[in-house]
Design an enzyme around this catalytic site. Structure first.
Site, PDB file in Angstrom:
ATOM      1  N   ASP A 108      14.469   8.652   1.918  1.00  0.00           N
ATOM      2  CA  ASP A 108      13.904   7.600   1.069  1.00  0.00           C
ATOM      3  C   ASP A 108      12.406   7.833   0.900  1.00  0.00           C
ATOM      4  OD1 ASP A 108      13.059   5.291  -0.190  1.00  0.00           O
ATOM      5  OD2 ASP A 108      13.959   3.908   1.259  1.00  0.00           O
ATOM      6  N   ARG A 154      14.329   1.535 -16.715  1.00  0.00           N
ATOM      7  CA  ARG A 154      15.394   1.745 -15.737  1.00  0.00           C
ATOM      8  C   ARG A 154      15.514   3.214 -15.360  1.00  0.00           C
ATOM      9  NH1 ARG A 154      18.374  -0.171 -11.538  1.00  0.00           N
ATOM     10  NH2 ARG A 154      20.524   0.548 -11.614  1.00  0.00           N
ATOM     11  N   HIS A 170      16.561   6.330  -1.546  1.00  0.00           N
ATOM     12  CA  HIS A 170      16.434   4.887  -1.337  1.00  0.00           C
ATOM     13  C   HIS A 170      17.771   4.171  -1.503  1.00  0.00           C
ATOM     14  CE1 HIS A 170      14.574   0.963  -1.204  1.00  0.00           C
ATOM     15  NE2 HIS A 170      15.044   0.663  -2.391  1.00  0.00           N
ATOM     16  N   ASP A 171      18.598   4.638  -2.401  1.00  0.00           N
ATOM     17  CA  ASP A 171      19.888   3.992  -2.662  1.00  0.00           C
ATOM     18  C   ASP A 171      20.867   4.116  -1.503  1.00  0.00           C
ATOM     19  OD1 ASP A 171      19.505   2.743  -5.052  1.00  0.00           O
ATOM     20  OD2 ASP A 171      20.640   4.180  -6.271  1.00  0.00           O
ATOM     21  N   SER A 187      15.648  -3.214   0.367  1.00  0.00           N
ATOM     22  CA  SER A 187      14.682  -3.026  -0.706  1.00  0.00           C
ATOM     23  C   SER A 187      13.938  -4.337  -0.965  1.00  0.00           C
ATOM     24  CB  SER A 187      15.395  -2.512  -1.963  1.00  0.00           C
ATOM     25  OG  SER A 187      14.482  -2.028  -2.906  1.00  0.00           O
TER      26      SER A 187
END
Length: 365
Positions: A313, A217, A346-347, A147
């Site tokens: 992602d 967040r 993405h994680d 990232s």
């Protein structure tokens, strides 16, 4: 936000000149190390962290008490094997986990707050290079980042090509898209709309913009996940109730999850740091830095590159990695690329993806 005393910190030997034209004096870089540095200093690996990450790569976080964010991959016998490599992870400038940032004390004795200069990814890497200089490490065995960490790895490879033999970039990009800038602006506006933000001068007030930071967040966290992952994990399941409340409590499990993510984040991160780091990411455009052509960034590079993307992602999709791979090919660099299948979005780079373990281990060897 809780305060933190860094277990290791280095004050850079020279002032840090920034892309904005401003200069930071007495810059402190907080960092952690794992393993032993070889006598010839040839086994050092620098792991660079993502937006809300920190230096606690493979050790317990002193505020949350949680395991290090990449503990599954860094340690003795793991893909980044600390019985072989000396692993360094540093908190970037602009952050709030011990390195110089908006919450740090300025020369006048008050927190910088919004007087802190706007920084770039390249400025972050300048700080990391200063740390390596202070440790006497001239050339890394590898730099590894996912990232925003991947942005730092690419920036080091482009601007300090002699400093790393291998460059591993996971789930990243060479420039931020309009969509990503838009999500970051949503988060920044949430923070700045919080009355407790006080134009950034909230440190002495005892009232931080936690509500705005939590919303920022929550919005960002959605981009880190995949639709299939959210559906599989939560679906439309209700949270601790059998029927809808016909109100605005967290009826659905996914709502409760996001609220938990938001409130937990405010205990370990500074709202002003979030503003500065997201802005640095938005400014990142490696081609723009090198005459408008991405291949120019890697001209003459002797490093070996590996890029990894994930099929789920949508924040930094595979096309972004392919764009970098094509530029590396055009520059004549040695590069390999793999798209991995994982359901986590993405994680995925942070989670249990055995195929990623094999790629990391194989590339570093």
């Amino acid at each position: 936000m809780a305060t933190l005393s860094a277990s290791k910190a280095l004050t850079l030997a020279a002032p840090l000149s920034l892309d904005s034209g401003q200069v930071l004096e007495d810059v402190q870089i907080a960092y952690e190390t794992y393993g032993e540095l070889a006598a010839d200093k040839s086994n050092a690996i620098l792991v660079t962290h993502a937006l809300t990450g920190d230096q606690y790569l493979a050790s317990k976080h002193p505020i949350t008490g949680k395991p290090g964010w990449w503990e599954r991959r860094v340690g003795s016998g793991k893909p980044i094997d600390t019985s072989r490599y000396f692993v360094i992870c540093a908190n970037v400038i602009g952050s709030c986990l011990g390195s110089t940032g908006p919450a740090s004390i300025a020369p006048d004795g008050q927190p910088y707050a919004m007087r802190f200069p706007v920084i770039t990814i390249r400025d972050m890497v300048r700080g990391l290079v200063g740390l390596l200089d202070g440790m006497g490490i001239e050339r890394l065995h590898a730099i590894v980042g996912g990232s925003m960490g991947g942005m730092q790895a690419l920036s080091l490879a482009a601007n300090w090509p002699e400093r790393a033999e291998r460059v591993l970039v996971i789930a990243s990009t060479s420039r931020h898209s309009a969509q990503n800038i838009a999500f970051h602006e949503l988060g920044r506006q949430a923070i700045m709309a919080d009355p407790n933000w006080q134009d950034g001068d909230y440190y002495a007030s005892g009232a931080s913009p936690d509500a705005g930071l939590a919303v920022a967040r929550m919005a960002a966290h959605i981009t880190y996940l995949s639709e299939d992952g959210l559906t599989d994990k939560f679906g439309r399941n209700l949270q601790d109730r059998d029927t809808k409340s016909f109100g605005f409590d967290a009826d659905f499990q996914v709502e409760s999850y996001l609220r938990y993510q938001g409130s937990g984040f405010t205990r370990r991160f500074d709202a002003n740091s979030y503003l500065y780091i997201t802005r640095a990411m938005d400014y990142f455009d490696l081609a723009e830095e090198h005459g408008g052509r991405l291949a120019n960034a890697f001209a003459g590079s002797q490093a070996r590159f590996c890029l990894v993307s994930f099929d789920s992602d949508w924040l930094y999709p595979t096309a972004e990695s392919r764009h970098v791979v094509h530029a590396l090919n055009a520059a004549g660099a040695a590069v390999s690329f793999v798209e991995l299948s994982a359901p986590y979005g993405h994680d995925s780079f942070l989670l249990d993806v055995p195929a990623l373990d094999r790629v990391v281990k194989g590339f570093l060897e």
